[in-house]
Design a protein around this motif. Structure first.
Motif, PDB file in Angstrom:
ATOM      1  N   MET A  44       1.507  17.260   9.043  1.00  0.00           N
ATOM      2  CA  MET A  44       1.886  15.569   9.461  1.00  0.00           C
ATOM      3  C   MET A  44       2.545  15.035   8.415  1.00  0.00           C
ATOM      4  N   LEU A  45       2.608  15.228   7.063  1.00  0.00           N
ATOM      5  CA  LEU A  45       3.414  14.787   6.095  1.00  0.00           C
ATOM      6  C   LEU A  45       4.983  15.163   6.379  1.00  0.00           C
ATOM      7  N   ARG A  46       4.959  16.366   6.625  1.00  0.00           N
ATOM      8  CA  ARG A  46       6.488  16.468   7.008  1.00  0.00           C
ATOM      9  C   ARG A  46       7.067  15.931   8.145  1.00  0.00           C
ATOM     10  N   GLU A  47       6.182  15.682   9.217  1.00  0.00           N
ATOM     11  CA  GLU A  47       6.495  14.967  10.336  1.00  0.00           C
ATOM     12  C   GLU A  47       6.928  13.700   9.919  1.00  0.00           C
ATOM     13  N   TYR A  48       6.048  12.959   9.073  1.00  0.00           N
ATOM     14  CA  TYR A  48       6.295  11.602   8.662  1.00  0.00           C
ATOM     15  C   TYR A  48       7.805  11.470   7.836  1.00  0.00           C
ATOM     16  N   TYR A  49       7.650  12.343   6.941  1.00  0.00           N
ATOM     17  CA  TYR A  49       8.889  12.162   6.077  1.00  0.00           C
ATOM     18  C   TYR A  49      10.188  12.400   7.054  1.00  0.00           C
ATOM     19  N   ASP A  50      10.175  13.544   8.138  1.00  0.00           N
ATOM     20  CA  ASP A  50      11.551  13.551   8.621  1.00  0.00           C
ATOM     21  C   ASP A  50      11.819  12.508   9.859  1.00  0.00           C
ATOM     22  N   THR A  51      10.826  11.957  10.340  1.00  0.00           N
ATOM     23  CA  THR A  51      11.139  10.833  11.449  1.00  0.00           C
ATOM     24  C   THR A  51      10.732   9.685  11.228  1.00  0.00           C
ATOM     25  N   GLU A  52      10.196   9.288   9.885  1.00  0.00           N
ATOM     26  CA  GLU A  52       9.753   7.679   9.897  1.00  0.00           C
ATOM     27  C   GLU A  52       9.695   7.193   8.414  1.00  0.00           C
ATOM     28  N   TRP A  53       9.465   7.784   7.449  1.00  0.00           N
ATOM     29  CA  TRP A  53       9.662   7.283   6.138  1.00  0.00           C
ATOM     30  C   TRP A  53      10.762   6.840   5.633  1.00  0.00           C
ATOM     31  N   GLY A  54      11.327   5.781   5.525  1.00  0.00           N
ATOM     32  CA  GLY A  54      12.738   5.176   4.982  1.00  0.00           C
ATOM     33  C   GLY A  54      13.547   4.622   5.995  1.00  0.00           C
ATOM     34  N   LEU A  55      13.095   4.706   7.473  1.00  0.00           N
ATOM     35  CA  LEU A  55      13.723   4.305   8.436  1.00  0.00           C
ATOM     36  C   LEU A  55      13.720   2.641   8.596  1.00  0.00           C
ATOM     37  N   LEU A  82      -2.517   7.920   6.827  1.00  0.00           N
ATOM     38  CA  LEU A  82      -1.762   8.511   7.753  1.00  0.00           C
ATOM     39  C   LEU A  82      -2.802   9.206   9.037  1.00  0.00           C
ATOM     40  N   ARG A  83      -3.445  10.280   8.460  1.00  0.00           N
ATOM     41  CA  ARG A  83      -4.711  10.581   9.469  1.00  0.00           C
ATOM     42  C   ARG A  83      -5.635   9.474   9.812  1.00  0.00           C
ATOM     43  N   LYS A  84      -5.875   8.549   9.606  1.00  0.00           N
ATOM     44  CA  LYS A  84      -6.496   7.656   9.925  1.00  0.00           C
ATOM     45  C   LYS A  84      -5.823   6.603  10.716  1.00  0.00           C
ATOM     46  N   ARG A  85      -4.517   6.378  10.644  1.00  0.00           N
ATOM     47  CA  ARG A  85      -3.679   5.538  11.339  1.00  0.00           C
ATOM     48  C   ARG A  85      -3.936   5.184  12.786  1.00  0.00           C
ATOM     49  N   PRO A  86      -4.244   5.940  13.544  1.00  0.00           N
ATOM     50  CA  PRO A  86      -4.532   5.809  15.055  1.00  0.00           C
ATOM     51  C   PRO A  86      -5.738   4.879  14.978  1.00  0.00           C
ATOM     52  N   ALA A 197       9.226   2.601   2.159  1.00  0.00           N
ATOM     53  CA  ALA A 197       8.726   3.086   3.615  1.00  0.00           C
ATOM     54  C   ALA A 197       9.651   2.623   4.682  1.00  0.00           C
ATOM     55  N   VAL A 198      10.195   1.242   4.538  1.00  0.00           N
ATOM     56  CA  VAL A 198      10.793   0.400   5.648  1.00  0.00           C
ATOM     57  C   VAL A 198      12.047   0.576   5.486  1.00  0.00           C
ATOM     58  N   GLY A 199      12.729   1.201   4.540  1.00  0.00           N
ATOM     59  CA  GLY A 199      14.097   1.328   4.425  1.00  0.00           C
ATOM     60  C   GLY A 199      14.891   0.302   3.608  1.00  0.00           C
ATOM     61  N   ILE A 200      14.211  -0.688   2.981  1.00  0.00           N
ATOM     62  CA  ILE A 200      14.853  -1.665   2.142  1.00  0.00           C
ATOM     63  C   ILE A 200      15.619  -1.001   0.951  1.00  0.00           C
ATOM     64  N   ILE A 201      15.107  -0.054   0.409  1.00  0.00           N
ATOM     65  CA  ILE A 201      15.622   0.818  -0.726  1.00  0.00           C
ATOM     66  C   ILE A 201      15.354   2.190  -0.215  1.00  0.00           C
ATOM     67  N   ASP A 202      16.295   3.020  -0.580  1.00  0.00           N
ATOM     68  CA  ASP A 202      16.386   4.417  -0.212  1.00  0.00           C
ATOM     69  C   ASP A 202      16.057   5.397  -1.599  1.00  0.00           C
ATOM     70  N   THR A 213      20.225   8.648   5.360  1.00  0.00           N
ATOM     71  CA  THR A 213      20.177   8.675   6.958  1.00  0.00           C
ATOM     72  C   THR A 213      19.483   7.448   7.683  1.00  0.00           C
ATOM     73  N   SER A 214      19.068   6.405   6.601  1.00  0.00           N
ATOM     74  CA  SER A 214      18.584   5.081   7.362  1.00  0.00           C
ATOM     75  C   SER A 214      19.366   4.466   7.915  1.00  0.00           C
ATOM     76  N   GLY A 215      20.763   4.555   7.708  1.00  0.00           N
ATOM     77  CA  GLY A 215      21.745   3.509   8.143  1.00  0.00           C
ATOM     78  C   GLY A 215      21.806   2.252   7.367  1.00  0.00           C
ATOM     79  N   VAL A 216      20.827   2.211   6.171  1.00  0.00           N
ATOM     80  CA  VAL A 216      21.060   0.922   5.316  1.00  0.00           C
ATOM     81  C   VAL A 216      21.932   1.184   4.255  1.00  0.00           C
ATOM     82  N   TRP A 217      21.660   2.531   3.562  1.00  0.00           N
ATOM     83  CA  TRP A 217      22.079   2.762   2.524  1.00  0.00           C
ATOM     84  C   TRP A 217      23.142   4.112   2.599  1.00  0.00           C
ATOM     85  N   PRO A 218      24.377   4.221   1.891  1.00  0.00           N
ATOM     86  CA  PRO A 218      25.229   5.440   1.989  1.00  0.00           C
ATOM     87  C   PRO A 218      24.129   6.822   1.262  1.00  0.00           C
TER      88      PRO A 218
END
Length: 220
Positions: A44-55, A82-86, A197-202, A213-218
């Protein structure tokens, strides 16, 4: 995000498990991708890290949800939230600020009886308060404009967990600005975690596959 005895992200982002060596930096998975240790074990944390956190999150509802969940996470592990998010989304009308702003005492009682979420009265009331504050901000640029206006000119480039900050002048300023606008549970450490979490910083470790990978920062 804050840490507990399990492998969790710390409030500064790419946390390391307490027993791990910071010198380890990242763990290369079977897929050949380098991740911090906390994101290399729990699927669960790996999926969150790979696809969501920091974008980047640049919509009002998305930012309101993240602010709400970061507030609920205070003192708990991010994995718990995260487990309780739904369940949180079901309980809080998919974090629609207009809907949550109309919650009354009956809704508070309902939420306090909901075992699927974190039943903390102060945090529940803060979530309702923050919905109303979000609506009020629409008359002055809106939540997205306010939050993203605190993007710094540079972002951290951590090579180890120790180099990841847990707050910054920008997170302190954002915290103060939101409090002035009537928001609650928006302390500088919580706002720093939001900014990560929302990509304002990396704050991905520079050796992580997610760095830049966020497109905000190199990447550098």
């Amino acid at each position: 995000m804050s840490t507990d005895a399990s492998v969790e992200p710390g409030p500064g982002g790419d946390g390391m498990p307490p027993a791990a060596s910071a010198a380890a930096g990242v763990v290369v998975g079977e897929d050949g991708l380098a991740r911090p240790a906390w994101a290399s074990l729990d699927p669960m944390l790996r999926e969150y890290y790979d696809t969501e956190w920091g974008l980047p999150v640049r919509d009002e509802g998305g930012l309101y949800e993240r602010i709400s969940l970061e507030a609920f996470q205070a003192g708990l592990s991010w994995a718990t939230i995260l487990r309780k998010r739904p369940a949180f989304r079901a309980a809080f009308a998919s974090f629609d600020p207009d809907a949550v702003a109309r919650f009354d005492d009956d809704d508070v009682a309902r939420l306090l009886a909901d075992a699927g979420i974190v039943r903390n009265r102060a945090k529940i009331l803060a979530t309702i308060t923050n919905a109303r504050a979000t609506i009020a901000l629409r008359e002055d640029g809106g939540l997205v404009e306010l939050v993203w206006s605190y993007q710094p000119s540079v972002t951290p480039a951590p090579r180890s967990h120790e180099e990841i900050p847990t707050r910054s002048p920008e997170s302190l300023a954002l915290s103060k600005a939101l409090r002035v606008r009537g928001f609650a549970f928006v302390g500088p450490t919580t706002m720093h975690a939001l900014m990560e979490a929302v990509g304002i910083i990396d704050t991905h470790l520079v050796t992580s596959h997610r760095r830049g990978t966020s497109g905000v920062w190199p990447r550098a």
